[in-house]
Design a protein around this motif. Structure first.
Motif, short mmCIF file in Angstrom:
data_model
loop_
_atom_site.label_atom_id
_atom_site.label_comp_id
_atom_site.label_asym_id
_atom_site.label_seq_id
_atom_site.Cartn_x
_atom_site.Cartn_y
_atom_site.Cartn_z
N ALA A 1 6.87 -4.13 2.51
CA ALA A 1 6.70 -3.65 1.14
C ALA A 1 7.81 -2.66 0.81
CB ALA A 1 5.34 -2.98 0.98
N THR A 2 8.41 -2.82 -0.36
CA THR A 2 9.48 -1.92 -0.80
C THR A 2 9.04 -1.22 -2.09
OG1 THR A 2 10.54 -3.77 -1.96
CG2 THR A 2 11.33 -3.25 0.27
N PRO A 3 9.67 -0.11 -2.45
CA PRO A 3 9.24 0.65 -3.63
C PRO A 3 9.22 -0.19 -4.91
CG PRO A 3 10.75 1.96 -2.31
CD PRO A 3 10.75 0.58 -1.71
N ILE A 4 8.24 0.09 -5.77
CA ILE A 4 8.19 -0.58 -7.06
C ILE A 4 8.94 0.22 -8.12
CG2 ILE A 4 6.03 -1.77 -6.56
CD1 ILE A 4 4.53 0.34 -8.14
N GLY A 5 9.49 1.35 -7.72
CA GLY A 5 10.25 2.19 -8.63
C GLY A 5 10.84 3.38 -7.90
N ASN A 6 9.97 4.27 -7.48
CA ASN A 6 10.40 5.50 -6.81
C ASN A 6 10.74 5.23 -5.35
OD1 ASN A 6 10.47 8.12 -5.57
ND2 ASN A 6 9.33 8.91 -7.33
N LEU A 7 11.99 5.48 -4.97
CA LEU A 7 12.43 5.17 -3.61
C LEU A 7 11.70 5.99 -2.55
CD1 LEU A 7 16.30 4.81 -4.05
CD2 LEU A 7 14.57 3.02 -3.93
#
Length: 283
Positions: A11-17
Protein backbone atom coordinates in the motif's frame (compact mmCIF):
# COMPACT_ATOMS: atom_id res chain seq x y z
CA UNK A 1 15.24 -26.45 -7.82
CA UNK A 2 14.86 -22.86 -6.62
CA UNK A 3 12.19 -21.86 -4.12
CA UNK A 4 9.45 -19.60 -5.46
CA UNK A 5 9.54 -15.98 -4.42
CA UNK A 6 6.84 -13.80 -2.91
CA UNK A 7 4.52 -11.17 -4.34
CA UNK A 8 4.06 -8.33 -1.88
CA UNK A 9 1.03 -6.06 -2.26
CA UNK A 10 2.41 -2.77 -0.95
CA UNK A 11 0.00 0.00 0.00
CA UNK A 12 1.29 3.45 -0.93
CA UNK A 13 0.06 6.89 0.18
CA UNK A 14 -3.19 8.18 -1.30
CA UNK A 15 -1.90 11.73 -0.92
CA UNK A 16 0.25 12.49 2.10
CA UNK A 17 3.65 10.80 1.77
CA UNK A 18 3.96 10.57 5.56
CA UNK A 19 1.28 7.86 5.51
CA UNK A 20 3.63 5.19 4.13
CA UNK A 21 4.66 2.55 6.67
CA UNK A 22 8.18 1.60 7.74
CA UNK A 23 7.48 -1.94 6.57
CA UNK A 24 6.38 -0.74 3.13
CA UNK A 25 9.62 1.21 2.69
CA UNK A 26 11.68 -1.81 3.75
CA UNK A 27 9.90 -4.18 1.34
CA UNK A 28 10.26 -1.72 -1.54
CA UNK A 29 14.00 -1.50 -0.84
CA UNK A 30 14.51 -5.25 -0.44
CA UNK A 31 12.44 -6.37 -3.45
CA UNK A 32 14.14 -7.48 -6.64
CA UNK A 33 11.55 -5.66 -8.72
CA UNK A 34 8.65 -3.22 -8.28
CA UNK A 35 5.64 -3.72 -10.56
CA UNK A 36 4.04 -0.29 -10.79
CA UNK A 37 0.82 0.98 -12.35
CA UNK A 38 2.65 4.12 -13.55
CA UNK A 39 6.46 3.94 -13.26
CA UNK A 40 6.79 7.73 -13.54
CA UNK A 41 4.34 8.32 -10.71
CA UNK A 42 5.91 5.65 -8.51
CA UNK A 43 9.36 6.93 -9.43
CA UNK A 44 8.63 10.16 -7.55
CA UNK A 45 7.71 8.16 -4.43
CA UNK A 46 10.84 6.01 -4.71
CA UNK A 47 13.04 9.06 -5.19
CA UNK A 48 11.53 10.71 -2.09
CA UNK A 49 12.43 7.71 0.07
CA UNK A 50 15.75 7.03 -1.70
CA UNK A 51 14.64 3.63 -3.00
CA UNK A 52 16.64 2.39 -5.99
CA UNK A 53 14.82 -0.88 -6.76
CA UNK A 54 14.15 -1.25 -10.53
CA UNK A 55 10.59 -0.93 -11.82
CA UNK A 56 8.48 -2.66 -14.45
CA UNK A 57 5.10 -1.38 -15.64
CA UNK A 58 1.98 -3.37 -14.80
CA UNK A 59 -1.42 -1.85 -15.60
CA UNK A 60 -4.78 -2.72 -17.16
CA UNK A 61 -3.51 -2.33 -20.72
CA UNK A 62 -0.57 -4.75 -20.43
CA UNK A 63 -1.72 -7.08 -17.64
CA UNK A 64 -2.36 -10.10 -19.86
CA UNK A 65 1.12 -10.02 -21.40
CA UNK A 66 2.89 -9.00 -18.20
CA UNK A 67 1.41 -11.61 -15.84
CA UNK A 68 3.30 -14.60 -17.37
CA UNK A 69 6.55 -12.62 -17.16
CA UNK A 70 6.01 -11.77 -13.50
CA UNK A 71 4.97 -15.32 -12.63
CA UNK A 72 8.15 -16.65 -14.26
CA UNK A 73 10.30 -14.26 -12.22
CA UNK A 74 8.48 -15.24 -9.02
CA UNK A 75 8.93 -18.95 -9.78
CA UNK A 76 12.67 -18.28 -10.14
CA UNK A 77 12.69 -17.01 -6.55
CA UNK A 78 12.47 -13.26 -7.07
CA UNK A 79 10.71 -10.94 -4.65
CA UNK A 80 8.27 -8.59 -6.41
CA UNK A 81 6.45 -5.63 -4.85
CA UNK A 82 3.22 -4.64 -6.57
CA UNK A 83 2.12 -1.03 -6.15
CA UNK A 84 -0.71 1.03 -7.60
CA UNK A 85 -0.65 4.80 -8.09
CA UNK A 86 -2.25 5.22 -4.66
CA UNK A 87 -3.63 3.01 -1.92
CA UNK A 88 -3.85 -0.77 -1.74
CA UNK A 89 -3.07 -2.79 -4.88
CA UNK A 90 -5.87 -5.11 -5.98
CA UNK A 91 -8.62 -2.64 -5.05
CA UNK A 92 -10.19 -1.27 -8.26
CA UNK A 93 -7.10 -2.11 -10.31
CA UNK A 94 -5.69 -5.12 -12.23
CA UNK A 95 -3.74 -6.37 -9.21
CA UNK A 96 -6.60 -8.81 -8.68
CA UNK A 97 -5.65 -10.74 -11.85
CA UNK A 98 -2.02 -11.08 -10.80
CA UNK A 99 -3.04 -12.26 -7.34
CA UNK A 100 -5.28 -14.92 -8.91
CA UNK A 101 -2.42 -16.08 -11.15
CA UNK A 102 -0.10 -16.32 -8.16
CA UNK A 103 -2.67 -18.29 -6.16
CA UNK A 104 -3.09 -20.73 -9.04
CA UNK A 105 0.70 -21.12 -9.36
CA UNK A 106 1.16 -21.70 -5.63
CA UNK A 107 3.13 -18.48 -5.13
CA UNK A 108 2.92 -16.70 -1.78
CA UNK A 109 1.04 -13.38 -1.82
CA UNK A 110 1.57 -11.13 1.20
CA UNK A 111 -0.29 -7.84 1.77
CA UNK A 112 1.56 -4.89 3.29
CA UNK A 113 -1.40 -2.88 4.63
CA UNK A 114 -1.64 0.88 4.59
CA UNK A 115 -3.71 3.75 3.21
CA UNK A 116 -6.99 3.07 1.41
CA UNK A 117 -9.42 5.77 0.32
CA UNK A 118 -12.50 3.61 0.94
CA UNK A 119 -11.63 3.01 4.62
CA UNK A 120 -10.53 6.60 5.19
CA UNK A 121 -13.77 7.95 3.73
CA UNK A 122 -16.16 5.62 5.57
CA UNK A 123 -14.43 6.20 8.91
CA UNK A 124 -15.07 9.96 8.78
CA UNK A 125 -18.34 9.93 6.82
CA UNK A 126 -20.66 10.16 9.84
CA UNK A 127 -22.70 7.39 8.17
CA UNK A 128 -23.12 3.85 9.58
CA UNK A 129 -19.80 2.05 9.20
CA UNK A 130 -20.52 -1.26 10.94
CA UNK A 131 -21.65 -2.69 7.58
CA UNK A 132 -20.81 -1.15 4.20
CA UNK A 133 -20.28 -2.14 0.60
CA UNK A 134 -17.56 -0.85 -1.71
CA UNK A 135 -18.66 -0.21 -5.30
CA UNK A 136 -15.47 1.28 -6.76
CA UNK A 137 -16.27 3.19 -9.96
CA UNK A 138 -19.80 2.83 -11.31
CA UNK A 139 -20.18 1.71 -14.95
CA UNK A 140 -19.77 4.86 -17.04
CA UNK A 141 -23.02 4.66 -19.02
CA UNK A 142 -25.73 2.57 -20.60
CA UNK A 143 -27.64 -0.43 -19.33
CA UNK A 144 -24.87 -1.56 -16.98
CA UNK A 145 -24.94 1.76 -15.13
CA UNK A 146 -28.74 1.81 -14.87
CA UNK A 147 -28.84 -1.77 -13.58
CA UNK A 148 -26.18 -1.07 -10.96
CA UNK A 149 -27.99 2.03 -9.69
CA UNK A 150 -31.27 0.10 -9.54
CA UNK A 151 -29.57 -2.53 -7.39
CA UNK A 152 -28.04 0.10 -5.10
CA UNK A 153 -31.43 1.74 -4.53
CA UNK A 154 -32.46 -1.20 -2.32
CA UNK A 155 -29.05 -1.68 -0.62
CA UNK A 156 -29.41 -1.34 3.16
CA UNK A 157 -25.68 -0.96 3.89
CA UNK A 158 -23.72 2.26 3.52
CA UNK A 159 -22.24 2.38 0.00
CA UNK A 160 -18.86 3.80 -0.98
CA UNK A 161 -17.78 4.64 -4.51
CA UNK A 162 -15.01 6.53 -6.27
CA UNK A 163 -15.63 9.35 -8.73
CA UNK A 164 -13.65 11.80 -10.83
CA UNK A 165 -14.35 15.55 -10.67
CA UNK A 166 -15.78 15.83 -14.19
CA UNK A 167 -18.33 13.04 -13.56
CA UNK A 168 -19.33 13.90 -9.97
CA UNK A 169 -22.43 15.94 -10.83
CA UNK A 170 -23.60 13.30 -13.32
CA UNK A 171 -23.31 10.63 -10.64
CA UNK A 172 -25.12 12.77 -8.07
CA UNK A 173 -27.94 13.35 -10.58
CA UNK A 174 -28.20 9.60 -11.18
CA UNK A 175 -28.27 8.97 -7.42
CA UNK A 176 -31.08 11.53 -7.17
CA UNK A 177 -33.07 9.75 -9.89
CA UNK A 178 -32.61 6.22 -8.53
CA UNK A 179 -32.13 6.61 -4.76
CA UNK A 180 -33.99 9.85 -4.11
CA UNK A 181 -32.87 13.40 -3.42
CA UNK A 182 -33.31 13.06 0.33
CA UNK A 183 -30.76 10.23 0.64
CA UNK A 184 -27.84 11.31 2.84
CA UNK A 185 -24.35 11.40 1.35
CA UNK A 186 -20.84 12.34 2.42
CA UNK A 187 -18.59 13.57 -0.37
CA UNK A 188 -14.90 13.30 0.54
CA UNK A 189 -12.42 15.27 -1.56
CA UNK A 190 -8.63 15.02 -1.78
CA UNK A 191 -8.27 12.59 1.13
CA UNK A 192 -5.08 13.08 3.22
CA UNK A 193 -3.97 15.95 0.96
CA UNK A 194 -3.66 19.66 1.69
CA UNK A 195 -7.21 20.49 0.60
CA UNK A 196 -8.92 17.48 2.18
CA UNK A 197 -12.61 18.19 2.66
CA UNK A 198 -15.72 16.32 3.81
CA UNK A 199 -19.09 17.62 2.62
CA UNK A 200 -22.19 16.13 4.29
CA UNK A 201 -25.87 16.50 3.43
CA UNK A 202 -28.57 15.12 1.13
CA UNK A 203 -28.17 14.29 -2.55
CA UNK A 204 -30.31 17.34 -3.44
CA UNK A 205 -28.08 19.58 -1.33
CA UNK A 206 -24.94 18.03 -2.81
CA UNK A 207 -26.11 18.82 -6.34
CA UNK A 208 -26.82 22.41 -5.34
CA UNK A 209 -23.41 22.73 -3.66
CA UNK A 210 -21.31 21.25 -6.44
CA UNK A 211 -23.24 23.15 -9.12
CA UNK A 212 -22.05 26.42 -7.58
CA UNK A 213 -18.69 25.06 -6.34
CA UNK A 214 -16.66 23.46 -9.14
CA UNK A 215 -15.64 19.88 -8.25
CA UNK A 216 -11.86 19.64 -8.03
CA UNK A 217 -9.65 16.73 -7.07
CA UNK A 218 -10.47 13.07 -6.61
CA UNK A 219 -13.71 12.15 -4.83
CA UNK A 220 -14.88 9.31 -2.62
CA UNK A 221 -18.64 9.28 -2.04
CA UNK A 222 -20.34 7.52 0.87
CA UNK A 223 -24.10 7.01 0.53
CA UNK A 224 -26.52 6.06 3.30
CA UNK A 225 -28.25 2.72 2.86
CA UNK A 226 -31.93 2.30 2.15
CA UNK A 227 -34.21 2.33 5.19
CA UNK A 228 -37.61 0.76 4.45
CA UNK A 229 -40.58 2.84 5.55
CA UNK A 230 -42.78 1.17 8.18
CA UNK A 231 -45.69 -0.61 6.51
CA UNK A 232 -48.96 1.19 7.21
CA UNK A 233 -51.61 -1.24 8.42
CA UNK A 234 -55.16 -0.59 9.50
CA UNK A 235 -56.32 -1.62 12.97
CA UNK A 236 -58.33 -4.45 11.42
CA UNK A 237 -55.20 -5.76 9.66
CA UNK A 238 -53.17 -5.52 12.86
CA UNK A 239 -55.89 -7.35 14.80
CA UNK A 240 -56.01 -10.11 12.18
CA UNK A 241 -52.24 -10.62 12.42
CA UNK A 242 -52.42 -10.53 16.23
CA UNK A 243 -55.07 -13.27 16.20
CA UNK A 244 -52.86 -15.40 13.97
CA UNK A 245 -49.82 -15.03 16.23
CA UNK A 246 -51.81 -15.70 19.40
CA UNK A 247 -53.34 -18.76 17.75
CA UNK A 248 -49.77 -20.05 17.26
CA UNK A 249 -49.31 -19.99 21.04
CA UNK A 250 -47.81 -16.55 21.63
CA UNK A 251 -49.04 -14.43 24.51
CA UNK A 252 -50.59 -11.05 23.65
CA UNK A 253 -47.40 -9.36 24.86
CA UNK A 254 -45.14 -11.61 22.76
CA UNK A 255 -47.37 -11.24 19.71
CA UNK A 256 -47.41 -7.44 20.12
CA UNK A 257 -43.60 -7.31 20.32
CA UNK A 258 -43.13 -9.50 17.22
CA UNK A 259 -45.66 -7.52 15.20
CA UNK A 260 -44.05 -4.25 16.27
CA UNK A 261 -40.68 -5.50 14.98
CA UNK A 262 -42.25 -6.51 11.67
CA UNK A 263 -44.31 -3.39 11.02
CA UNK A 264 -42.59 -0.53 12.84
CA UNK A 265 -45.83 0.24 14.71
CA UNK A 266 -45.10 0.97 18.41
CA UNK A 267 -45.54 -2.09 20.63
CA UNK A 268 -47.70 -0.14 23.10
CA UNK A 269 -50.24 0.66 20.35
CA UNK A 270 -50.44 -2.97 19.24
CA UNK A 271 -50.74 -4.25 22.80
CA UNK A 272 -53.66 -1.90 23.46
CA UNK A 273 -55.36 -3.40 20.39
CA UNK A 274 -54.72 -6.89 21.70
CA UNK A 275 -56.70 -6.09 24.83
CA UNK A 276 -59.82 -5.82 22.65
CA UNK A 277 -59.50 -9.45 21.56
CA UNK A 278 -61.72 -11.93 23.30
CA UNK A 279 -59.83 -14.72 25.08
CA UNK A 280 -60.16 -18.09 23.31
CA UNK A 281 -63.04 -20.22 24.56
CA UNK A 282 -62.31 -23.58 26.12
CA UNK A 283 -64.03 -26.66 24.76
Amino acid sequence: MSTAGTLYLVATPIGNLEDITFRAIRILKEADLIAAEDTRHTGKLLHHFQIETPQISYHEHNAQSRIPQLIEKLQMGQIIALVSDAGMPGISDPGYELVCACAEAGIIVSPIPGPAAVVSAISASALPSDRFTFEGFLPVKGKARTERLTQLAAESRTMVLYESPHRLLKTLADLQAHLGGDRRVTVARELTKRYEEFWRGTVDEAIEHFTTTEPRGEFTVAIAGHTPSPKTLSNDELLAQLKGLIAQGLSPSQASRQLADQTGVPKREIYQLSLSLKPPTEN
